[in-house]
Design a protein around this motif. Structure first.
Motif, PDB file in Angstrom:
ATOM      1  N   VAL A 138     -78.607 -61.492  53.619  1.00 55.17           N
ATOM      2  CA  VAL A 138     -78.950 -61.015  52.275  1.00 55.17           C
ATOM      3  C   VAL A 138     -79.526 -62.151  51.435  1.00 55.17           C
ATOM      4  O   VAL A 138     -80.531 -61.967  50.732  1.00 55.17           O
ATOM      5  N   THR A 139     -78.945 -63.323  51.512  1.00 49.03           N
ATOM      6  CA  THR A 139     -79.461 -64.475  50.775  1.00 49.03           C
ATOM      7  C   THR A 139     -80.871 -64.837  51.234  1.00 49.03           C
ATOM      8  O   THR A 139     -81.745 -65.126  50.408  1.00 49.03           O
ATOM      9  N   SER A 140     -81.099 -64.795  52.520  1.00 49.23           N
ATOM     10  CA  SER A 140     -82.432 -65.106  53.049  1.00 49.23           C
ATOM     11  C   SER A 140     -83.473 -64.127  52.526  1.00 49.23           C
ATOM     12  O   SER A 140     -84.564 -64.525  52.112  1.00 49.23           O
ATOM     13  N   TYR A 141     -83.152 -62.847  52.554  1.00 49.18           N
ATOM     14  CA  TYR A 141     -84.079 -61.838  52.047  1.00 49.18           C
ATOM     15  C   TYR A 141     -84.336 -62.029  50.553  1.00 49.18           C
ATOM     16  O   TYR A 141     -85.473 -61.889  50.091  1.00 49.18           O
ATOM     17  N   LEU A 142     -83.312 -62.357  49.785  1.00 49.77           N
ATOM     18  CA  LEU A 142     -83.491 -62.579  48.351  1.00 49.77           C
ATOM     19  C   LEU A 142     -84.357 -63.799  48.074  1.00 49.77           C
ATOM     20  O   LEU A 142     -85.214 -63.778  47.183  1.00 49.77           O
ATOM     21  N   VAL A 143     -84.152 -64.864  48.839  1.00 54.66           N
ATOM     22  CA  VAL A 143     -84.970 -66.076  48.662  1.00 54.66           C
ATOM     23  C   VAL A 143     -86.430 -65.777  48.980  1.00 54.66           C
ATOM     24  O   VAL A 143     -87.338 -66.181  48.234  1.00 54.66           O
ATOM     25  N   VAL A 144     -86.664 -65.060  50.059  1.00 51.54           N
ATOM     26  CA  VAL A 144     -88.039 -64.704  50.432  1.00 51.54           C
ATOM     27  C   VAL A 144     -88.657 -63.815  49.356  1.00 51.54           C
ATOM     28  O   VAL A 144     -89.822 -64.002  48.983  1.00 51.54           O
ATOM     29  N   LEU A 145     -87.907 -62.871  48.840  1.00 54.19           N
ATOM     30  CA  LEU A 145     -88.405 -61.994  47.781  1.00 54.19           C
ATOM     31  C   LEU A 145     -88.790 -62.793  46.542  1.00 54.19           C
ATOM     32  O   LEU A 145     -89.869 -62.589  45.965  1.00 54.19           O
ATOM     33  N   VAL A 146     -87.955 -63.735  46.139  1.00 55.36           N
ATOM     34  CA  VAL A 146     -88.247 -64.570  44.966  1.00 55.36           C
ATOM     35  C   VAL A 146     -89.501 -65.409  45.208  1.00 55.36           C
ATOM     36  O   VAL A 146     -90.368 -65.515  44.331  1.00 55.36           O
ATOM     37  N   VAL A 147     -89.627 -65.992  46.387  1.00 58.61           N
ATOM     38  CA  VAL A 147     -90.794 -66.816  46.698  1.00 58.61           C
ATOM     39  C   VAL A 147     -92.073 -65.977  46.669  1.00 58.61           C
ATOM     40  O   VAL A 147     -93.091 -66.399  46.095  1.00 58.61           O
ATOM     41  N   VAL A 148     -92.041 -64.790  47.241  1.00 57.50           N
ATOM     42  CA  VAL A 148     -93.223 -63.928  47.260  1.00 57.50           C
ATOM     43  C   VAL A 148     -93.602 -63.506  45.836  1.00 57.50           C
ATOM     44  O   VAL A 148     -94.784 -63.521  45.467  1.00 57.50           O
ATOM     45  N   VAL A 149     -92.613 -63.144  45.028  1.00 63.31           N
ATOM     46  CA  VAL A 149     -92.894 -62.760  43.644  1.00 63.31           C
ATOM     47  C   VAL A 149     -93.482 -63.943  42.870  1.00 63.31           C
ATOM     48  O   VAL A 149     -94.441 -63.775  42.099  1.00 63.31           O
ATOM     49  N   LEU A 150     -92.947 -65.135  43.068  1.00 64.03           N
ATOM     50  CA  LEU A 150     -93.492 -66.319  42.396  1.00 64.03           C
ATOM     51  C   LEU A 150     -94.919 -66.615  42.836  1.00 64.03           C
ATOM     52  O   LEU A 150     -95.771 -66.983  42.016  1.00 64.03           O
ATOM     53  N   LEU A 151     -95.207 -66.464  44.117  1.00 62.21           N
ATOM     54  CA  LEU A 151     -96.572 -66.681  44.600  1.00 62.21           C
ATOM     55  C   LEU A 151     -97.542 -65.671  44.010  1.00 62.21           C
ATOM     56  O   LEU A 151     -98.659 -66.020  43.625  1.00 62.21           O
ATOM     57  N   ILE A 152     -97.129 -64.420  43.940  1.00 62.45           N
ATOM     58  CA  ILE A 152     -97.990 -63.391  43.347  1.00 62.45           C
ATOM     59  C   ILE A 152     -98.245 -63.698  41.876  1.00 62.45           C
ATOM     60  O   ILE A 152     -99.385 -63.608  41.400  1.00 62.45           O
ATOM     61  N   ALA A 153     -97.203 -64.084  41.154  1.00 62.20           N
ATOM     62  CA  ALA A 153     -97.361 -64.433  39.734  1.00 62.20           C
ATOM     63  C   ALA A 153     -98.283 -65.638  39.574  1.00 62.20           C
ATOM     64  O   ALA A 153     -99.150 -65.653  38.684  1.00 62.20           O
ATOM     65  N   TRP A 154     -98.117 -66.636  40.423  1.00 57.67           N
ATOM     66  CA  TRP A 154     -98.960 -67.828  40.362  1.00 57.67           C
ATOM     67  C   TRP A 154    -100.429 -67.466  40.596  1.00 57.67           C
ATOM     68  O   TRP A 154    -101.325 -67.962  39.907  1.00 57.67           O
ATOM     69  N   ILE A 155    -100.685 -66.607  41.573  1.00 61.77           N
ATOM     70  CA  ILE A 155    -102.055 -66.197  41.871  1.00 61.77           C
ATOM     71  C   ILE A 155    -102.657 -65.445  40.689  1.00 61.77           C
ATOM     72  O   ILE A 155    -103.814 -65.684  40.312  1.00 61.77           O
ATOM     73  N   ILE A 156    -101.895 -64.554  40.082  1.00 58.19           N
ATOM     74  CA  ILE A 156    -102.394 -63.793  38.932  1.00 58.19           C
ATOM     75  C   ILE A 156    -102.694 -64.721  37.758  1.00 58.19           C
ATOM     76  O   ILE A 156    -103.750 -64.623  37.126  1.00 58.19           O
TER      77      ILE A 156
END
Length: 59
Positions: free
Chosen positions: A11-29
């Motif tokens: 669960v922690t791994s999935y949450l970390v990956v989710l946070v990283v993906v959301v941050l990357l999307i925000a950074w790109i935008i």
């Protein structure tokens, strides 16, 4: 669904990956908007793109 003794890790791994993906999307935008703003500032000062349609249509 039982994940066994590794539930916390999974669960922690999935949450970390989710946070990283959301941050990357925000950074790109944010970067896209910044680049678009910078390009419009340069065009308003009279600079033009080198890869405009006039150079692409030469045959």
């Amino acid at each position: 669904m039982s994940l066994g003794p590794y539930t916390t890790f999974i669960v922690t791994s999935y949450l970390v990956v989710l946070v990283v993906v959301v941050l990357l999307i925000a950074w790109i935008i944010i970067d896209y908007r910044r680049q678009k703003q910078r390009l419009s500032e340069l065009e308003s000062k009279g600079m033009s793109r080198r890869s405009g349609s006039s150079t692409m249509n030469k045959t």
